[in-house]
Design a protein around this motif. Structure first.
Motif, PDB file in Angstrom:
ATOM      1  N   ARG A  34       0.972  -1.207  -0.150  1.00 33.34           N
ATOM      2  CA  ARG A  34      -0.196   0.277   0.343  1.00 33.34           C
ATOM      3  C   ARG A  34       0.881   1.278  -0.112  1.00 33.34           C
ATOM      4  N   ARG A  36       1.173   5.734  -1.577  1.00 33.82           N
ATOM      5  CA  ARG A  36       0.551   6.757  -2.613  1.00 33.82           C
ATOM      6  C   ARG A  36       1.202   6.671  -3.480  1.00 33.82           C
ATOM      7  N   PRO A  40      -0.785   3.292  -6.081  1.00 30.57           N
ATOM      8  CA  PRO A  40      -2.052   4.168  -5.206  1.00 30.57           C
ATOM      9  C   PRO A  40      -3.331   3.248  -5.206  1.00 30.57           C
ATOM     10  N   GLU A  41      -3.846   2.209  -6.370  1.00 32.34           N
ATOM     11  CA  GLU A  41      -5.374   1.881  -5.995  1.00 32.34           C
ATOM     12  C   GLU A  41      -5.598   0.669  -4.743  1.00 32.34           C
ATOM     13  N   ALA A  42      -3.902   0.544  -3.895  1.00 26.88           N
ATOM     14  CA  ALA A  42      -4.224  -0.419  -3.370  1.00 26.88           C
ATOM     15  C   ALA A  42      -4.246   0.803  -2.193  1.00 26.88           C
ATOM     16  N   LEU A  44      -5.954   3.343  -1.604  1.00 26.69           N
ATOM     17  CA  LEU A  44      -7.096   4.145  -1.568  1.00 26.69           C
ATOM     18  C   LEU A  44      -8.359   3.106  -1.266  1.00 26.69           C
ATOM     19  N   ARG A  45      -7.785   1.800  -1.704  1.00 26.53           N
ATOM     20  CA  ARG A  45      -8.340   0.306  -1.493  1.00 26.53           C
ATOM     21  C   ARG A  45      -8.676   0.495   0.056  1.00 26.53           C
TER      22      ARG A  45
END
Length: 342
Positions: A34, A36, A40-42, A44-45
């Motif tokens: 995880r 940023r 980044p998708e991880a 946000l999840r």
């Protein structure tokens, strides 16, 4: 022995704590790295999961983005070694923290309980630091279930692995907009082992902290305890956390370590001059210390115990979720009782 009201609170919270719930949180968060910048998708999840769990516990969460330029920090490259003085200048960093307030309104003054959400490159970060975030979520559930939720603010910080970037932003914001009594940092709190010789110490640690080094050695260098790092301003809170941890089921051994430095920038400069002290600054509590805000760090000592630190093998199956639940209970009890200590 903790006072009777604290023992009763610990018993009540222990009945409500659920190691399987912590396991599920860790497994959800630590199924991938995880970051940023790198994932980044991880992240946000992961943010969405944290926000949903806090909402289910009755907490109101606000997302606080930041856009910072030319910040001195560190690298988030993976690897087992973590030199305390590895600096990097970041031209621009855009991220976001999560701040949660309890049911019933904004607490004034407040105790901040914090954990960082991000990982280093390539590591799913079960211990570092899905364990801390999972414990924070359990603290939210435990405190939210009390008849009168205490004055606590929850901070899920971003970019800790880049040099405490999110917590530095959050500490400044909180100092401006809240009256902060103190901060409890959950940093890598889920890895425990009773194997003799599993616990190591930094170079020079015996000379700087002979009491703590002696306690670790007398227990056979077993990594089965939580280390509570405090300064003079939080000695009473550290003692309370240790007493609460020993009253949990199962009892959680604890060793307290008093950092001799003062709060504020002089303490940070002393860490630069004395490398063993710099190891005590390796998480988000240091951002609060540097602004003169009392703080504690709770940790399993990370790379000084956990062979999976900052590696792809830092996975949920390596953690002890029963002891992690005990960490959450002791933290919730300490945060709830903190205002009565000072």
């Amino acid at each position: 022995m903790p006072p009777a009201p604290v023992r009763e609170l610990v018993r009540e919270l222990t009945r409500c704590a659920d190691p399987q719930r912590l396991r599920r949180d860790v497994e959800f968060l630590a199924d991938r790295p995880r970051s940023r910048i790198r994932a980044p998708e991880a992240i946000l999840r992961a943010e969405a999961h944290v926000t949903a769990e806090l909402a289910a516990a009755g907490w109101r969460t606000s997302r606080q983005p930041f856009d910072l330029r030319w910040r001195l920090g560190s690298t988030d490259r993976g690897g087992h070694r973590a030199p305390p003085l590895a600096f990097r200048l970041h031209p621009r960093l855009t991220g976001a923290n999560l701040l949660a307030e309890p049911p019933g309104g904004i607490p004034r003054p407040t105790v901040v309980v914090g954990a960082h959400l991000d990982t280093v490159e390539g590591s799913p970060g079960a211990d570092d630091n899905a364990s801390g975030v999972a414990a924070l979520l359990e603290v939210a559930r435990l405190l939210g279930g009390l008849p009168r939720p205490p004055a606590v603010t929850l901070l899920v910080s971003d970019m800790e692995e880049l040099g405490l970037i999110g917590s530095r932003f959050a500490a400044r914001w909180l100092r401006r907009h809240r009256s902060v009594m103190g901060m409890i940092c959950l940093e890598s709190v889920g890895y425990f082992t009773t194997a003799p010789g599993s616990q190591r110490m930094p170079a020079g640690f015996d000379r700087g902290f002979p009491r703590v080094a002696g306690a670790v050695r007398s227990a056979g260098l077993r990594g089965d305890f939580t280390l509570v790092v405090h300064r003079r301003s939080t000695r009473a809170a550290a003692t309370l956390w240790g007493a609460a941890a020993e009253a949990t089921e199962p009892a959680l051994p604890c060793i307290t370590l008093g950092d001799p430095r003062p709060e504020g920038p002089w303490g940070a400069l002393a860490g630069l001059a004395v490398p063993p002290l710099a190891h005590l600054d390796r998480s988000d509590h240091a951002a609060f210390w540097n602004l003169g805000i009392p703080a504690l760090m709770l940790t399993d000592t990370a790379n000084f115990r956990n062979p999976h630190y900052h590696r792809p093998s830092d996975t949920p199956d390596t953690l002890d979720h029963r002891r992690l639940a005990a960490v959450a209970v002791a933290t919730a009890a300490t945060a709830a009782t903190w205002p009565h200590l000072y």
